[in-house]
Design a protein around this motif. Structure first.
Motif, short mmCIF file in Angstrom:
data_model
loop_
_atom_site.label_atom_id
_atom_site.label_comp_id
_atom_site.label_asym_id
_atom_site.label_seq_id
_atom_site.Cartn_x
_atom_site.Cartn_y
_atom_site.Cartn_z
N ILE A 18 28.16 -16.15 -7.40
CA ILE A 18 28.87 -14.87 -7.36
C ILE A 18 29.45 -14.52 -8.73
N MET A 19 29.99 -15.51 -9.42
CA MET A 19 30.54 -15.26 -10.76
C MET A 19 29.44 -14.79 -11.72
N GLN A 20 28.26 -15.34 -11.59
CA GLN A 20 27.14 -14.89 -12.43
C GLN A 20 26.82 -13.42 -12.13
N PHE A 21 26.87 -13.05 -10.86
CA PHE A 21 26.63 -11.67 -10.47
C PHE A 21 27.72 -10.75 -11.02
N LEU A 22 28.98 -11.18 -10.91
CA LEU A 22 30.09 -10.35 -11.37
C LEU A 22 30.11 -10.21 -12.89
N ASN A 23 29.51 -11.15 -13.59
CA ASN A 23 29.44 -11.07 -15.05
C ASN A 23 28.19 -10.34 -15.54
N GLY A 24 27.49 -9.69 -14.63
CA GLY A 24 26.21 -9.08 -14.99
C GLY A 24 26.29 -7.69 -15.56
N GLY A 25 27.46 -7.08 -15.59
CA GLY A 25 27.58 -5.72 -16.10
C GLY A 25 27.72 -5.68 -17.61
N THR A 26 27.91 -4.47 -18.14
CA THR A 26 28.12 -4.31 -19.58
C THR A 26 29.34 -5.09 -20.02
N GLN A 27 29.20 -5.83 -21.11
CA GLN A 27 30.25 -6.76 -21.52
C GLN A 27 31.24 -6.11 -22.50
N THR A 28 32.50 -6.49 -22.33
CA THR A 28 33.56 -6.07 -23.22
C THR A 28 34.63 -7.15 -23.19
N LEU A 29 35.73 -6.92 -23.87
CA LEU A 29 36.86 -7.84 -23.80
C LEU A 29 37.73 -7.43 -22.62
N ILE A 30 38.11 -8.38 -21.79
CA ILE A 30 38.95 -8.07 -20.63
C ILE A 30 40.16 -8.98 -20.59
N HIS A 31 41.21 -8.49 -19.97
CA HIS A 31 42.46 -9.24 -19.83
C HIS A 31 42.35 -10.27 -18.72
N ARG A 32 41.87 -9.87 -17.60
CA ARG A 32 41.56 -10.66 -16.41
C ARG A 32 42.77 -11.16 -15.62
N ASP A 33 43.96 -10.66 -15.91
CA ASP A 33 45.14 -11.06 -15.12
C ASP A 33 46.11 -9.89 -15.04
N CYS A 34 45.57 -8.73 -14.66
CA CYS A 34 46.35 -7.48 -14.72
C CYS A 34 47.17 -7.25 -13.45
N HIS A 35 48.07 -8.16 -13.14
CA HIS A 35 49.00 -7.90 -12.04
C HIS A 35 50.31 -7.36 -12.61
N PRO A 36 51.17 -6.77 -11.79
CA PRO A 36 52.33 -6.04 -12.31
C PRO A 36 53.31 -6.90 -13.10
N GLY A 37 53.31 -8.21 -12.89
CA GLY A 37 54.19 -9.08 -13.66
C GLY A 37 53.75 -9.28 -15.09
#
Length: 363
Positions: free
Chosen positions: A224-243
Motif C-alpha cells: 500500500i505504501m508503494q501505491f501511495l508513493n506512486g504520484g508526482t513527487q514533491t517535498l512533504i511534511h507528513r505530520d500535519c495535525h493541528p499541534g
C-alpha cells in the motif's frame, strides 16, 4: 557588532535537562555574535513526547535580533518514545532539514539558532521560540476553522509547488535514503500489532465496521505504501495535525519536521483535513478545499492534476493519518491521550465517509 561564522565543530549536544547551562548557551550565542555574553539561563518548561521539547529564557547582552526565548529539541526522556524514534533517527532528520533545506521552504517556521547530530549520540536542535514574536502555538486535537483550513491548504500548495519534481534533484535524495527505508521497514513490521493494540485502546473512537479493513491495511502495508508513493513527487511534511502549527496574524507556521520526506503532496492535505477539522466541516468543504489546493498548485507553476484523479488520491491517502494516529495511541506516551483519541475519531470518520480503504483496491 561582529558576527561569527557558525562554528559547527563546537559541541552543543544535550541529553539531560541539567546540561542546559550558561556555558552551553554561550557556545550557541558565539555562533551568531562573538561579543555577546550570556548572563543567565532559565528552564521555563520541558515537555516529554516523541522528543523532549524544552523552552528556555536566555538573558544575554546581545542585539535585539538575537532571540532571548529558545525552543530546544533533544531525544525523548521517555524510554519508549526514545526507542521508537531512535532507529529511524527522526530528530536527526529534522536537524538536517533545518540545517540544509529549511532556507528554501516558503513557509513560516522558527528561526534556526544551532543544530547538531551525531550518529549514536543523538541530536540537539535549537530554534527561536515562537512565543517571542507573539505567535500562538497550535494544540493537538483542537478543531480548526474554515478560514484556518483554507490558509493551511494554500500554504501547503505553495510549499509543494516549490519542490515539484524534487526526486530528480540529487541534493534531496537523502530524504528517501537508508533512514527512510529503515523507517518504512519498521513501520511495516510493527503495523499489525500496533493496529491491533491501537484499535483495542481506541474503543468507541473507531467504528467496529472499520476494524477488518484497518487490519487488512496493516497486513498489506508495504504494498500500500508503494501505491501511495506512486504520484508526482514533491517535498512533504507528513505530520500535519493541528499541534504542529503555530499562528501569527491568522497565518499558519509549521513545526515538527521529523517526518519530512519526498512523497505525493495530497498526502499532506489528507493528513491535515482528516485530523484538524470536525467531520461536519470537513464533509461540507473538503472538495472546495481540494480545488483551492489544485488551483494554487497551478498558480505556482506546478503541473496541473485532474480533479477526479486528485480526489481519488486524496481518498486513498486518508489511510495513513488513520494508521498514524492509531499507532501513536498504541505506543503511548507520545501525545496527550484525549487529543490523540479525538484525532483518531476524526480520521476514522473521514476514511469511513469516503471509503478510503476501498480506494486502496488498486494497490
Amino acid at each position: 557588532m561582529q558576527y561569527a561564522i557558525a562554528d559547527h565543530h563546537s559541541d552543543i549536544m544535550v541529553n539531560r535537562l541539567h546540561d542546559f547551562t550558561v556555558t552551553w548557551a554561550q557556545r550557541i550565542v558565539k555562533r551568531h555574535c562573538l561579543e555577546t555574553r550570556v548572563k543567565n539561563i532559565e528552564l521555563i518548561s520541558a515537555d516529554v513526547g516523541t522528543t523532549t521539547r524544552v523552552r528556555l529564557a536566555v538573558d544575554h547582552d546581545g542585539p535585539e535580533s538575537l532571540p532571548r526565548r529558545w525552543f530546544v529539541k533533544i531525544p525523548s526522556l521517555a524510554w519508549r518514545a526514545r526507542l521508537i524514534t531512535a532507529l529511524p533517527r527522526l530528530l536527526h532528520v529534522e536537524t538536517r532539514f533545518y540545517r540544509d533545506i529549511a532556507h528554501a521552504v516558503p513557509l513560516a517556521r522558527p528561526a534556526l539558532l544551532a543544530a547538531q547530530s551525531r550518529f549514536g549520540k543523538g541530536a540537539t536542535l535549537v530554534l527561536s521560540d515562537i512565543a517571542e514574536s507573539g505567535a500562538l502555538p497550535g494544540r493537538a486535537g483542537e478543531a480548526l476553522t474554515l478560514p484556518q483550513a483554507a490558509a493551511v491548504v494554500e500554504q501547503l500548495a505553495r510549499f509543494h509547488a516549490a519542490f515539484w519534481g524534487i526526486h530528480h534533484d540529487r541534493n534531496y535524495r537523502w530524504l528517501g535514503g537508508p533512514i527512510r527505508r529503515l523507517e518504512d521497514t519498521l513501520g511495516t513490521l510493527m503495523a499489525v500489532p500496533l493496529m491491533q493494540l491501537g484499535l483495542e485502546k481506541a474503543a468507541g473512537a473507531v467504528p467496529a465496521r472499520l476494524h477488518r479493513a484497518a487490519l487488512h491495511y496493516a497486513r498489506h502495508r508495504r504494498r500500500i505504501m508503494q501505491f501511495l508513493n506512486g504520484g508526482t513527487q514533491t517535498l512533504i511534511h507528513r505530520d500535519c495535525h493541528p499541534g504542529n502549527f503555530f499562528w501569527s496574524d491568522s497565518q499558519p507556521g509549521f513545526l515538527d519536521w521529523q517526518l519530512v520526506r519526498i512523497g505525493e503532496g495530497v498526502a499532506d492535505i489528507a493528513y491535515f483535513l482528516a485530523t484538524a477539522l470536525e467531520p461536519e466541516l470537513r464533509q461540507a468543504h473538503e472538495r472546495p478545499l481540494l480545488d483551492l489546493y489544485r488551483q494554487t498548485l497551478a498558480a505556482h507553476k506546478a503541473a496541473e492534476t485532474a480533479p477526479d484523479l486528485l480526489w481519488q488520491r486524496y481518498r486513498a491517502h486518508l489511510s495513513y493519518p488513520f494508521e498514524a494516529m492509531v499507532a501513536t495511541l498504541a505506543i503511548g506516551g507520545m501525545m496527550e491521550e484525549n487529543a490523540n483519541l479525538e484525532m483518531i475519531r476524526r480520521a476514522a470518520c473521514a476514511i469511513s465517509d469516503l471509503d478510503g480503504f476501498e480506494a486502496l483496491a488498486e494497490a
